[in-house]
Design a protein around this motif. Structure first.
Motif, PDB file in Angstrom:
ATOM      1  N   LEU A 196       0.815  -1.213   0.000  1.00 16.85           N
ATOM      2  CA  LEU A 196       0.000   0.000   0.000  1.00 16.85           C
ATOM      3  C   LEU A 196       0.851   1.267   0.000  1.00 16.85           C
ATOM      4  CD1 LEU A 196      -2.848  -0.992   2.500  1.00 16.85           C
ATOM      5  CD2 LEU A 196      -3.092  -0.562   0.050  1.00 16.85           C
ATOM      6  N   ILE A 197       1.996   1.236   0.673  1.00 17.05           N
ATOM      7  CA  ILE A 197       2.817   2.452   0.760  1.00 17.05           C
ATOM      8  C   ILE A 197       3.817   2.571  -0.383  1.00 17.05           C
ATOM      9  CG2 ILE A 197       2.604   2.506   3.277  1.00 17.05           C
ATOM     10  CD1 ILE A 197       5.474   1.461   3.454  1.00 17.05           C
ATOM     11  N   THR A 198       3.940   1.522  -1.206  1.00 15.97           N
ATOM     12  CA  THR A 198       4.940   1.558  -2.285  1.00 15.97           C
ATOM     13  C   THR A 198       4.334   1.511  -3.678  1.00 15.97           C
ATOM     14  OG1 THR A 198       5.206  -0.846  -2.081  1.00 15.97           O
ATOM     15  CG2 THR A 198       6.788   0.549  -0.906  1.00 15.97           C
ATOM     16  N   THR A 199       3.013   1.478  -3.782  1.00 15.62           N
ATOM     17  CA  THR A 199       2.364   1.464  -5.094  1.00 15.62           C
ATOM     18  C   THR A 199       1.351   2.602  -5.171  1.00 15.62           C
ATOM     19  OG1 THR A 199       0.659  -0.093  -4.330  1.00 15.62           O
ATOM     20  CG2 THR A 199       2.624  -1.027  -5.377  1.00 15.62           C
ATOM     21  N   VAL A 200       1.036   3.016  -6.387  1.00 13.85           N
ATOM     22  CA  VAL A 200       0.103   4.117  -6.574  1.00 13.85           C
ATOM     23  C   VAL A 200      -1.320   3.632  -6.342  1.00 13.85           C
ATOM     24  CG1 VAL A 200       1.607   5.292  -8.204  1.00 13.85           C
ATOM     25  CG2 VAL A 200      -0.075   3.661  -9.051  1.00 13.85           C
ATOM     26  N   GLU A 201      -2.192   4.560  -6.020  1.00 13.13           N
ATOM     27  CA  GLU A 201      -3.585   4.221  -5.761  1.00 13.13           C
ATOM     28  C   GLU A 201      -4.229   3.599  -6.998  1.00 13.13           C
ATOM     29  OE1 GLU A 201      -5.837   7.439  -4.253  1.00 13.13           O
ATOM     30  OE2 GLU A 201      -4.513   7.814  -2.542  1.00 13.13           O
ATOM     31  N   GLY A 202      -5.078   2.634  -6.753  1.00 18.01           N
ATOM     32  CA  GLY A 202      -5.792   1.981  -7.835  1.00 18.01           C
ATOM     33  C   GLY A 202      -5.137   0.717  -8.339  1.00 18.01           C
ATOM     34  N   ILE A 203      -3.827   0.552  -8.073  1.00 19.80           N
ATOM     35  CA  ILE A 203      -3.115  -0.649  -8.526  1.00 19.80           C
ATOM     36  C   ILE A 203      -3.533  -1.848  -7.678  1.00 19.80           C
ATOM     37  CG2 ILE A 203      -0.847  -1.742  -8.748  1.00 19.80           C
ATOM     38  CD1 ILE A 203      -1.347   0.360 -10.826  1.00 19.80           C
ATOM     39  N   ILE A 204      -3.797  -2.972  -8.347  1.00 26.76           N
ATOM     40  CA  ILE A 204      -4.148  -4.203  -7.630  1.00 26.76           C
ATOM     41  C   ILE A 204      -2.936  -4.708  -6.862  1.00 26.76           C
ATOM     42  CG2 ILE A 204      -4.885  -6.607  -7.882  1.00 26.76           C
ATOM     43  CD1 ILE A 204      -6.394  -5.775 -10.385  1.00 26.76           C
ATOM     44  N   ILE A 205      -3.155  -5.089  -5.634  1.00 29.95           N
ATOM     45  CA  ILE A 205      -2.087  -5.620  -4.781  1.00 29.95           C
ATOM     46  C   ILE A 205      -2.199  -7.137  -4.746  1.00 29.95           C
ATOM     47  CG2 ILE A 205      -1.251  -5.785  -2.401  1.00 29.95           C
ATOM     48  CD1 ILE A 205      -2.184  -2.893  -2.016  1.00 29.95           C
ATOM     49  N   THR A 206      -1.080  -7.809  -4.958  1.00 32.13           N
ATOM     50  CA  THR A 206      -1.053  -9.272  -4.905  1.00 32.13           C
ATOM     51  C   THR A 206       0.003  -9.715  -3.908  1.00 32.13           C
ATOM     52  OG1 THR A 206      -1.731  -9.423  -7.220  1.00 32.13           O
ATOM     53  CG2 THR A 206      -0.813 -11.400  -6.209  1.00 32.13           C
ATOM     54  N   ALA A 207      -0.418 -10.393  -2.856  1.00 31.51           N
ATOM     55  CA  ALA A 207       0.495 -10.922  -1.836  1.00 31.51           C
ATOM     56  C   ALA A 207       0.395 -12.440  -1.816  1.00 31.51           C
ATOM     57  CB  ALA A 207       0.154 -10.346  -0.466  1.00 31.51           C
ATOM     58  N   MET A 208       1.495 -13.079  -1.487  1.00 24.10           N
ATOM     59  CA  MET A 208       1.555 -14.539  -1.433  1.00 24.10           C
ATOM     60  C   MET A 208       1.888 -14.994  -0.009  1.00 24.10           C
ATOM     61  SD  MET A 208       1.124 -15.066  -4.706  1.00 24.10           S
ATOM     62  CE  MET A 208       1.368 -14.257  -6.294  1.00 24.10           C
ATOM     63  N   LYS A 209       1.340 -16.142   0.373  1.00 25.16           N
ATOM     64  CA  LYS A 209       1.661 -16.724   1.680  1.00 25.16           C
ATOM     65  C   LYS A 209       1.888 -18.212   1.529  1.00 25.16           C
ATOM     66  CE  LYS A 209       0.325 -17.036   6.523  1.00 25.16           C
ATOM     67  NZ  LYS A 209      -0.666 -16.740   7.576  1.00 25.16           N
ATOM     68  N   ASN A 210       2.853 -18.745   2.272  1.00 25.88           N
ATOM     69  CA  ASN A 210       3.202 -20.159   2.133  1.00 25.88           C
ATOM     70  C   ASN A 210       2.245 -21.074   2.886  1.00 25.88           C
ATOM     71  OD1 ASN A 210       4.177 -19.212   4.659  1.00 25.88           O
ATOM     72  ND2 ASN A 210       5.629 -20.907   4.771  1.00 25.88           N
ATOM     73  N   LEU A 211       1.491 -20.538   3.852  1.00 31.07           N
ATOM     74  CA  LEU A 211       0.530 -21.321   4.620  1.00 31.07           C
ATOM     75  C   LEU A 211      -0.880 -20.806   4.352  1.00 31.07           C
ATOM     76  CD1 LEU A 211       2.383 -21.461   8.061  1.00 31.07           C
ATOM     77  CD2 LEU A 211       2.498 -23.128   6.196  1.00 31.07           C
TER      78      LEU A 211
END
Length: 655
Positions: A597-612
């Protein structure tokens, strides 16, 4: 024939470049030569060298004397019929260079129809055809792109020499049939005809165009043995061959090697270097590059490779298309998965299965069912992977009745052999709806001998619906079958922790330590501008940790204003409630989302990955965070993708 074709360009060049300026002052010379050229007399072959010699010696009188012979009406030579259009063009250019527009226009009007047709008619009327006539006709066909006629004539030839074979090899290659040209070259070798310098040059060109490295290397060896390695022209052909052919093969070897060894960044660098060096990637190159993008979970770079496939008209290739489907699915872009699927003209079973499984992972169960309907209507036979994808769709989208019907249909009406993973999927479908006793009976009555995977699906469902008694029974079955199954210990330990049974938690942890079973720590990551940023729960090692925690603290305040209450059951440590809440606030998936959220511009889809598997409390919190920041947040956990939008999740809380 070759002398005759060469005289006129040399003649005009001499007229415009070598004669004294007094001769160039008027167009008389070009006019006279054009008349001689139009006569096309047979003495050209015999007297051509003498004419050229007089021109080089700047003796126009002798030249005119020889040119008189060109007016002889003798048409006995077949060679004179193959007058190349280059000769006419050169004559016209000579007149233009001398300023004689009138003669140039007359020559243009007098140009005959393509000479190969006239030569063909003459060839058929010849009572006796020697090998030179056959070769001349063969060459004429190839030069005029009538390669099918050339092949037919070649097969009819009563005898062939090295010129015949060379003409056929070069003609096929120049007309886009390089593979066939190489077949002719191999036939030539088997027939015992020794190739000359021109033959080898044509064969190397065909190898380059057909990317035939092994045969090209073999020809290189013959070049060395025959002494043609001293030829400038042969060496130039070798350079072209290795540039066009070997570069692709070498790059492909690097791409494959880097991919197999997990060095995907290096693999993509090789691919980028190929593009910059104008080494055209082939189908396999794109597949390897897309697989690397998939492994790196780099959507931006995957889209760049996709754009290159479109430019090179490989985007509709079924193998490249399948890799695109897998790449987009793994990077969270399910809409692009469906778009690629729609644009593919040719689809195989891999295409259908990859798209159905992709829709399942992203909670698009209705899409998956519609694809299955299209598949059946298109008479495409499903397989065991299709069933796995469909049952997963039912589980992830809460379609209990559809799952029951599909399992029954595949078991009774198809030849597909039901396997343990299909039974595990069906247990998961039942478990999502809380049908735990039905799931237990289903496992006990299954026709296959149960394995730990099926019981593990039941244990996971028990954890979701807090059925401790059945969970313990399932765990015992699992440990009887797979003594060191870490997943069973972890699930049961988490179950005890959520129920505040810390003594049982300690006992299980001691057992795990004694057996050498290590619990995998939860970690999450996001990829921003090609760089992966990894986070552990409560981690403060990131350079932007201060900003990340500030962002999370701001979000926590807004979450509580919306009625969010931390679910302390998901805090797996025996600490005070306040500490439990704080540990939940800084789970790894939330740190990853806050960083994005703090490193991308507004409106951009955020994709995070988790191993569990995503924490239940984090699932509730991120749904509200997506609403607060008005952005789509995608989290991929160990089993599926969650698309959070406007306070809801694509999974419908079935996960």
């Amino acid at each position: 024939m070759m002398r005759f074709r060469a005289i006129f360009p040399n003649l005009i060049w001499s007229c415009t470049r070598s004669f004294p300026s007094s001769w160039l002052g008027s167009s008389e010379t070009c006019t006279y030569l054009s008349k001689c050229f139009s006569k096309r007399a047979s003495h050209a072959t015999r007297d051509g060298p003498a004419v050229s010699g007089h021109l080089r010696n700047e003796n126009p009188d002798k030249t005119r004397e020889f040119l008189d012979k060109f007016q002889c009406p003798d048409v006995r030579l077949f060679t004179k019929m193959i007058v190349d259009a280059v000769c006419w063009n050169t004559m016209i250019k000579g007149c233009l260079d001398c300023g004689d527009l009138t003669t140039a226009e007359e020559l243009f009007d007098e140009m005959p129809e393509p000479s190969v047709e006239r030569a063909e008619k003459f060839f058929k009327q010849m009572p006796i055809r020697d090998l030179a006539a056959w070769n001349a006709m063969l060459h004429g066909y190839c030069e005029n792109a009538r390669v099918d006629d050339a092949v037919k004539l070649f097969e009819q030839m009563p005898s062939r020499n090295v010129i015949s074979w060379t003409s056929m090899i070069g003609g096929l290659d120049q007309n886009g049939k390089s593979e066939e040209a190489l077949n002719v070259f191999e036939r030539m070798f088997r027939s015992g005809v020794v190739p000359n310098q021109t033959t080898l040059m044509c064969a190397l060109s065909a190898c380059a165009n057909a990317s035939s490295l092994p045969l090209g290397v073999h020809i290189h060896g013959h070049v060395f043995e025959s002494g043609f390695c001293l030829s400038v022209f042969v060496c130039a052909s070798l350079i072209t061959f290795y540039t066009n052919c070997k570069n692709v093969v070498i790059c492909m070897a690097f791409l494959t090697g880097y991919g197999l060894n997990g060095r995907h960044e290096d693999g993509l660098k090789v691919f980028s270097d190929m593009m910059r060096a104008s080494v055209l990637p082939n189908q396999s190159s794109f597949v390897s590059a897309l697989n690397s993008c998939c492994s790196l979970e780099s959507l931006d770079r995957g889209k760049e490779v996709h754009a290159s496939t479109v430019k090179l008209q490989l985007g509709s290739d079924v193998f490249v298309g399948n890799s695109l489907v897998v790449m987009y699915n793994n990077c969270g872009a399910v809409d692009d998965v469906v778009e690629v699927f729609k644009r593919l003209g040719e689809k195989n079973i891999v295409t259908w299965n990859a798209t159905i499984c992709g829709c399942a992972q992203h909670g698009r169960g209705v899409w998956a069912m519609e694809l299955f309907s299209q598949m059946i209507r298109g008479l495409v036979q499903p397989d065991e992977i299709t069933l796995t994808g469909l049952l997963s769709s039912c589980s992830y989208s809460g379609m209990l009745q559809k799952g029951r019907c599909l399992f029954r249909y595949f078991g009774e009406n198809t030849s597909i052999e039901l396997k343990h993973e299909h039974f595990a999927c069906m247990v998961d479908v039942l478990g999502q709806y809380g049908k735990l006793e039905e799931a237990n009976d289903f496992v006990r009555n299954m026709p296959l001998k149960t394995n730990f995977i099926v019981w593990l699906a039941l244990l996971s469902s028990c954890r979701m619906h807090s059925n401790l008694d059945l969970a313990k029974r399932a765990a015992n079955y699992i440990l009887d079958l797979e003594l060191h199954c870490s997943a069973a210990y972890v699930l049961l330990s988490n179950f005890y922790a959520s129920a505040n049974r810390w003594v049982d938690v300690s006992r299980l942890r001691v057992t795990m330590r004694d057996k050498g079973i290590v619990k995998q720590p939860g970690r999450s990551w996001v990829t921003i501008k090609g760089q992966k940023h990894l986070f552990l729960s409560g981690d403060k090692s990131h350079p932007l940790s201060e900003n990340i925690y500030w962002k999370l603290d701001c979000l926590i305040k807004k979450l509580k204003e919306l009625g969010y209450v931390p679910d302390k059951r998901f805090s797996l440590h025996d600490v005070e409630d306040e500490q439990k809440e704080e540990s939940l606030f800084y789970h790894s998936e939330r740190l990853a989302v806050a960083f994005a959220l703090i490193t991308t511009v507004e409106g951009i889809i955020i994709t995070a990955m988790k191993n569990l598997r995503i924490c239940g409390d984090c699932h509730s919190a991120i749904k509200l965070i997506a609403k607060i920041v008005d952005r789509e947040i995608i989290v991929r956990d160990s089993s599926r993708f969650h698309h959070f939008r406007r306070g809801i999740c694509s999974c419908g809380d079935y996960w």
